[in-house]
Design a protein around this motif. Structure first.
Motif, PDB file in Angstrom:
ATOM      1  N   TRP A 183       0.842  -1.214   0.000  1.00 52.69           N
ATOM      2  CA  TRP A 183       0.000   0.000   0.000  1.00 52.69           C
ATOM      3  C   TRP A 183       0.872   1.257   0.000  1.00 52.69           C
ATOM      4  O   TRP A 183       0.716   2.133  -0.852  1.00 52.69           O
ATOM      5  N   PHE A 184       1.797   1.354   0.947  1.00 53.20           N
ATOM      6  CA  PHE A 184       2.626   2.545   1.048  1.00 53.20           C
ATOM      7  C   PHE A 184       3.624   2.646  -0.105  1.00 53.20           C
ATOM      8  O   PHE A 184       4.031   3.738  -0.498  1.00 53.20           O
ATOM      9  N   GLY A 185       4.003   1.499  -0.654  1.00 51.57           N
ATOM     10  CA  GLY A 185       4.955   1.502  -1.745  1.00 51.57           C
ATOM     11  C   GLY A 185       4.456   2.223  -2.979  1.00 51.57           C
ATOM     12  O   GLY A 185       5.257   2.700  -3.796  1.00 51.57           O
ATOM     13  N   MET A 186       3.133   2.343  -3.136  1.00 53.35           N
ATOM     14  CA  MET A 186       2.580   3.079  -4.277  1.00 53.35           C
ATOM     15  C   MET A 186       2.990   4.546  -4.242  1.00 53.35           C
ATOM     16  O   MET A 186       3.025   5.217  -5.270  1.00 53.35           O
ATOM     17  N   ASP A 187       3.296   5.071  -3.047  1.00 55.71           N
ATOM     18  CA  ASP A 187       3.755   6.457  -2.892  1.00 55.71           C
ATOM     19  C   ASP A 187       5.253   6.527  -2.624  1.00 55.71           C
ATOM     20  O   ASP A 187       5.749   7.542  -2.105  1.00 55.71           O
ATOM     21  N   ASN A 188       5.965   5.466  -2.974  1.00 55.03           N
ATOM     22  CA  ASN A 188       7.413   5.416  -2.747  1.00 55.03           C
ATOM     23  C   ASN A 188       7.778   5.548  -1.271  1.00 55.03           C
ATOM     24  O   ASN A 188       8.808   6.131  -0.918  1.00 55.03           O
ATOM     25  N   VAL A 189       6.918   5.018  -0.412  1.00 56.29           N
ATOM     26  CA  VAL A 189       7.193   4.926   1.022  1.00 56.29           C
ATOM     27  C   VAL A 189       7.403   3.447   1.312  1.00 56.29           C
ATOM     28  O   VAL A 189       6.477   2.637   1.155  1.00 56.29           O
ATOM     29  N   TYR A 190       8.613   3.077   1.720  1.00 57.93           N
ATOM     30  CA  TYR A 190       8.986   1.668   1.793  1.00 57.93           C
ATOM     31  C   TYR A 190       9.139   1.207   3.236  1.00 57.93           C
ATOM     32  O   TYR A 190      10.135   1.503   3.897  1.00 57.93           O
ATOM     33  N   LEU A 191       8.109   0.499   3.714  1.00 53.76           N
ATOM     34  CA  LEU A 191       8.143  -0.053   5.062  1.00 53.76           C
ATOM     35  C   LEU A 191       9.139  -1.204   5.110  1.00 53.76           C
ATOM     36  O   LEU A 191       9.117  -2.080   4.238  1.00 53.76           O
ATOM     37  N   SER A 192       9.982  -1.201   6.129  1.00 56.53           N
ATOM     38  CA  SER A 192      11.054  -2.195   6.182  1.00 56.53           C
ATOM     39  C   SER A 192      11.004  -2.993   7.485  1.00 56.53           C
ATOM     40  O   SER A 192      10.731  -2.435   8.550  1.00 56.53           O
ATOM     41  N   PRO A 193      11.311  -4.279   7.412  1.00 57.92           N
ATOM     42  CA  PRO A 193      11.457  -5.072   8.629  1.00 57.92           C
ATOM     43  C   PRO A 193      12.833  -4.919   9.261  1.00 57.92           C
ATOM     44  O   PRO A 193      13.088  -5.485  10.318  1.00 57.92           O
ATOM     45  N   ASP A 194      13.716  -4.144   8.615  1.00 54.79           N
ATOM     46  CA  ASP A 194      15.110  -4.094   9.056  1.00 54.79           C
ATOM     47  C   ASP A 194      15.513  -2.795   9.752  1.00 54.79           C
ATOM     48  O   ASP A 194      16.631  -2.703  10.250  1.00 54.79           O
ATOM     49  N   HIS A 195      14.638  -1.782   9.772  1.00 55.03           N
ATOM     50  CA  HIS A 195      14.999  -0.530  10.441  1.00 55.03           C
ATOM     51  C   HIS A 195      15.400  -0.760  11.897  1.00 55.03           C
ATOM     52  O   HIS A 195      16.498  -0.379  12.330  1.00 55.03           O
ATOM     53  N   LEU A 196      14.497  -1.332  12.658  1.00 55.44           N
ATOM     54  CA  LEU A 196      14.754  -1.494  14.093  1.00 55.44           C
ATOM     55  C   LEU A 196      15.952  -2.401  14.370  1.00 55.44           C
ATOM     56  O   LEU A 196      16.812  -2.046  15.189  1.00 55.44           O
ATOM     57  N   PRO A 197      16.053  -3.564  13.736  1.00 50.27           N
ATOM     58  CA  PRO A 197      17.246  -4.386  13.985  1.00 50.27           C
ATOM     59  C   PRO A 197      18.544  -3.649  13.660  1.00 50.27           C
ATOM     60  O   PRO A 197      19.537  -3.789  14.388  1.00 50.27           O
ATOM     61  N   TYR A 198      18.551  -2.872  12.598  1.00 47.16           N
ATOM     62  CA  TYR A 198      19.772  -2.160  12.214  1.00 47.16           C
ATOM     63  C   TYR A 198      20.097  -1.057  13.211  1.00 47.16           C
ATOM     64  O   TYR A 198      21.255  -0.892  13.624  1.00 47.16           O
ATOM     65  N   LEU A 199      19.097  -0.298  13.626  1.00 46.88           N
ATOM     66  CA  LEU A 199      19.309   0.756  14.617  1.00 46.88           C
ATOM     67  C   LEU A 199      19.807   0.166  15.940  1.00 46.88           C
ATOM     68  O   LEU A 199      20.713   0.710  16.575  1.00 46.88           O
ATOM     69  N   ARG A 200      19.220  -0.947  16.338  1.00 47.93           N
ATOM     70  CA  ARG A 200      19.621  -1.579  17.597  1.00 47.93           C
ATOM     71  C   ARG A 200      21.037  -2.138  17.522  1.00 47.93           C
ATOM     72  O   ARG A 200      21.721  -2.242  18.546  1.00 47.93           O
ATOM     73  N   ARG A 201      21.465  -2.494  16.313  1.00 52.88           N
ATOM     74  CA  ARG A 201      22.828  -3.005  16.141  1.00 52.88           C
ATOM     75  C   ARG A 201      23.855  -1.872  16.175  1.00 52.88           C
ATOM     76  O   ARG A 201      24.973  -2.051  16.676  1.00 52.88           O
ATOM     77  N   LYS A 202      23.485  -0.706  15.633  1.00 58.28           N
ATOM     78  CA  LYS A 202      24.440   0.385  15.486  1.00 58.28           C
ATOM     79  C   LYS A 202      24.593   1.234  16.742  1.00 58.28           C
ATOM     80  O   LYS A 202      25.609   1.917  16.904  1.00 58.28           O
ATOM     81  N   LEU A 203      23.592   1.225  17.623  1.00 58.87           N
ATOM     82  CA  LEU A 203      23.559   2.134  18.758  1.00 58.87           C
ATOM     83  C   LEU A 203      23.149   1.405  20.031  1.00 58.87           C
ATOM     84  O   LEU A 203      22.580   0.318  19.987  1.00 58.87           O
ATOM     85  N   ILE A 204      23.442   2.041  21.155  1.00 59.97           N
ATOM     86  CA  ILE A 204      22.968   1.539  22.446  1.00 59.97           C
ATOM     87  C   ILE A 204      21.515   1.966  22.602  1.00 59.97           C
ATOM     88  O   ILE A 204      21.204   3.158  22.642  1.00 59.97           O
TER      89      ILE A 204
END
Length: 242
Positions: free
Chosen positions: A192-213
């Motif tokens: 749904w959101f991809g039709m407006d070039n908004v890309y929901l990702s399953p990897d945002h939170l895991p990546y943020l948690r890996r890079k920061l405390i």
């Protein structure tokens, strides 16, 4: 009046064509016609922003960068503490949204706030570092979002904070302590959101948690005004650079 603004914004999100050869052109194509009603129309859509900005540190003399900061409306959530910051940079590729931000800066007499039309993965402030970097519903609109996060972390001073709030979907098998989403959520909302070039990702939170405390990690669902009570997941994350 509010209903008319919502209808105008919803029409452009649903039906207006998105054109352009570059990411910047496509962003401006999407936002140009709705820039004047952007802030009012997003109140029912973009949840979790108050929680993020209330929790973030606001260091006296600090440098704050809003990556994908658009109209600058989020800065009003900082309150009068914004005047104690050394510099604030609203970074965005959409000139239409930055025009609204400049009007807001002038109206509020924020002499320390500056707009910058540049990519979130390359902008660096004159000070050379930042104490706070924020991504408010912008990571889902940055194609190379991982590069933007890497760049933001590199800009942060030791002990600096990165805050992010955005739509997302969970991984099929999330890590312990993270939310799990149904097959419907994991497949329908990205389409749904991809039709407006908004890309929901399953990897945002895991990546943020890996890079920061991780200091704050909130996963919630909220209704959005245009979709008849359906609830879309979003997260609020604050992390500290070691």
């Amino acid at each position: 009046m509010a209903l008319a603004k919502d209808i105008k914004a919803a029409f452009h999100m649903a039906f207006a064509p998105i054109r352009g050869e570059t990411h910047a052109d496509r962003l401006d194509s999407f936002y140009r016609a709705q820039a004047s009603v952007y802030d009012d129309s997003r109140k029912k859509l973009l949840h979790g922003r108050d929680a993020l900005y209330q929790r973030l540190p606001k260091p006296d003399g600090g440098v704050w960068i809003e990556m994908g900061g658009g109209t600058g409306e989020n800065l009003e959530r900082i309150g009068e503490r914004i005047r104690a910051l050394r510099s604030v940079y609203v970074v965005d590729l959409s000139e239409s949204l930055l025009e609204v931000a400049r009007e807001r800066i002038e109206r509020n007499k924020w002499t320390n706030v500056h707009t910058v039309r540049e990519d979130a993965a390359s902008f660096a402030p004159p000070e050379g570092r930042a104490d706070v970097v924020t991504f408010s519903y912008s990571l889902t609109m940055i194609p190379d979002w991982f590069a933007a996060i890497d760049h933001a972390v590199a800009l942060l001073s030791p002990g600096g904070a990165l805050g992010a709030v955005d739509f997302y979907v969970a991984r099929k098998y999330p890590a312990a302590g993270l939310a799990s989403h149904s097959r419907f959520t994991r497949h329908v909302w990205p389409a749904w959101f991809g039709m407006d070039n908004v890309y929901l990702s399953p990897d945002h939170l895991p990546y943020l948690r890996r890079k920061l405390i991780s200091l704050t990690c909130i996963e919630q669902r909220a209704r959005i005004g245009y979709l008849f009570g359906l609830r879309v997941p979003h997260y609020v994350f604050i992390g500290r650079k070691p």
